[in-house]
Design a protein around this motif. Structure first.
Motif, short mmCIF file in Angstrom:
data_model
loop_
_atom_site.label_atom_id
_atom_site.label_comp_id
_atom_site.label_asym_id
_atom_site.label_seq_id
_atom_site.Cartn_x
_atom_site.Cartn_y
_atom_site.Cartn_z
N TYR A 184 0.83 -1.21 0.00
CA TYR A 184 0.00 0.00 0.00
C TYR A 184 0.86 1.26 0.00
O TYR A 184 0.52 2.26 -0.64
N PHE A 185 1.97 1.22 0.73
CA PHE A 185 2.90 2.35 0.67
C PHE A 185 3.41 2.53 -0.75
O PHE A 185 3.52 3.66 -1.25
N GLY A 186 3.71 1.42 -1.43
CA GLY A 186 4.17 1.51 -2.81
C GLY A 186 3.12 2.10 -3.71
O GLY A 186 3.43 2.92 -4.59
N ASP A 187 1.86 1.73 -3.52
CA ASP A 187 0.78 2.28 -4.34
C ASP A 187 0.69 3.79 -4.17
O ASP A 187 0.55 4.54 -5.15
N ALA A 188 0.76 4.27 -2.93
CA ALA A 188 0.73 5.70 -2.68
C ALA A 188 1.93 6.39 -3.32
O ALA A 188 1.80 7.48 -3.92
N SER A 189 3.10 5.79 -3.23
CA SER A 189 4.31 6.38 -3.82
C SER A 189 4.21 6.49 -5.33
O SER A 189 4.69 7.46 -5.93
N VAL A 190 3.57 5.50 -5.96
CA VAL A 190 3.37 5.56 -7.41
C VAL A 190 2.61 6.83 -7.78
O VAL A 190 2.97 7.53 -8.73
N TRP A 191 1.56 7.13 -7.02
CA TRP A 191 0.75 8.30 -7.36
C TRP A 191 1.43 9.61 -7.04
O TRP A 191 1.23 10.60 -7.74
N TRP A 192 2.26 9.64 -6.02
CA TRP A 192 3.05 10.85 -5.77
C TRP A 192 4.07 11.03 -6.89
O TRP A 192 4.33 12.15 -7.35
N GLY A 193 4.66 9.92 -7.37
CA GLY A 193 5.59 10.02 -8.48
C GLY A 193 4.93 10.53 -9.75
O GLY A 193 5.49 11.38 -10.48
N LEU A 194 3.72 10.04 -10.04
CA LEU A 194 2.99 10.49 -11.23
C LEU A 194 2.59 11.96 -11.10
O LEU A 194 2.57 12.70 -12.10
N TRP A 195 2.27 12.38 -9.88
CA TRP A 195 1.94 13.80 -9.68
C TRP A 195 3.17 14.67 -9.92
O TRP A 195 3.08 15.70 -10.60
N ILE A 196 4.30 14.26 -9.37
CA ILE A 196 5.53 15.05 -9.56
C ILE A 196 5.90 15.11 -11.03
O ILE A 196 6.17 16.19 -11.58
#
Length: 257
Positions: A184-196
């Motif tokens: 789940y942490f990885g899933d959240a990180s994916v979306w922060w990466g796509l936002w950046i």
């Protein structure tokens, strides 16, 4: 046609098609497979309609993440019945609770959420990149997220493949010794990466206007539909309190002694 309208139509088509499959199978949980595919459809169609290196890069990231997630969930759920989460949500088993209830509470809701969360990708189709170095920072954050998802899922699958009588009561090795929910942490990180990479790289204003998207995803996977929900059952296991005392819920860190 605006990027927002295209994104909503793409999500609606994916979820509408999945609803038809779900009705034939009488299994609402197939929507979990369509979740990642909805983002794949959105990113690919936006890249096709507004083609440039930035849009295609984002599409590649989303396809890699969403395709892997859909494949993993489809393989994991093969041969299983309805997910108890959806029975609880709908107040009954699958479509027997009513077609209108299933469509509005599950498929329409997920189409709308996919449309909203994909806002950084939609914005990227409308504006030119201002800071390319920021794009690559986002790609690096996305890669960290994918690593935690893929490795965390693989370690959990290997744990479940062991005989129940001999395996440890709780998986506390590998990434699961650094976070109680590394996937789940990885899933959240994916979306922060796509936002950046997708919105912040366009400038401060597009970034600020869409920062709610990864923030909302992080809140839900941590506190609503993901980690906290799973812990209601996991916390009943023997040895859980000691595990929770030394391993953080979400953001990884070395376990306490």
């Amino acid at each position: 046609m605006s990027a927002a309208l295209v994104a909503f139509l793409a999500a609606a088509v994916v979820m509408g098609s999945t609803a038809a499959i779900s009705r034939r199978q009488d299994r609402v949980a197939v929507v979990d497979v369509a979740w990642g595919l909805a983002f794949v459809a959105i990113a690919l169609i936006l890249a096709l309609l507004w083609p440039d290196p930035h849009s295609w890069l984002l599409a590649a990231l989303v396809v890699a993440w969403g395709g892997r997630l859909a494949w993993h969930i489809a393989r994991r759920s093969r041969g299983h019945g309805e997910d108890p989460r959806y029975e609880k949500m709908l107040g009954g088993p699958g479509w027997s609770s009513g077609a209108g209830r299933v469509i509005t509470r599950v498929f329409l809701t997920q189409a709308v959420v996919a449309f909203l969360v994909s806002a950084p990708i939609q914005v990227a189709a409308a504006y030119d990149v201002r800071w390319w170095p920021v794009v690559w920072i986002g790609v690096a954050v996305w890669a960290v997220g994918v690593f935690f998802e893929v490795v965390g899922d693989a370690q959990l699958e290997a744990y479940k493949a062991q005989p129940r009588e001999t395996r440890p009561k709780i998986l506390d090795t590998g990434l699961w010794g650094w976070s109680r929910h590394p996937n789940y942490f990885g899933d959240a990180s994916v979306w922060w990466g796509l936002w950046i990479a997708g919105a912040l790289a366009l400038g401060w204003l597009p970034g600020l206007l869409t920062v709610w998207a990864p923030a909302a995803m992080t809140y839900f996977v941590r506190n609503v539909t993901g980690a906290r929900l799973l812990e209601r059952t996991m916390s009943q296991r023997e040895g859980w309190d000691a595990y929770a005392a030394r391993v953080p819920l979400f953001v990884p860190r070395p376990p306490r002694a």
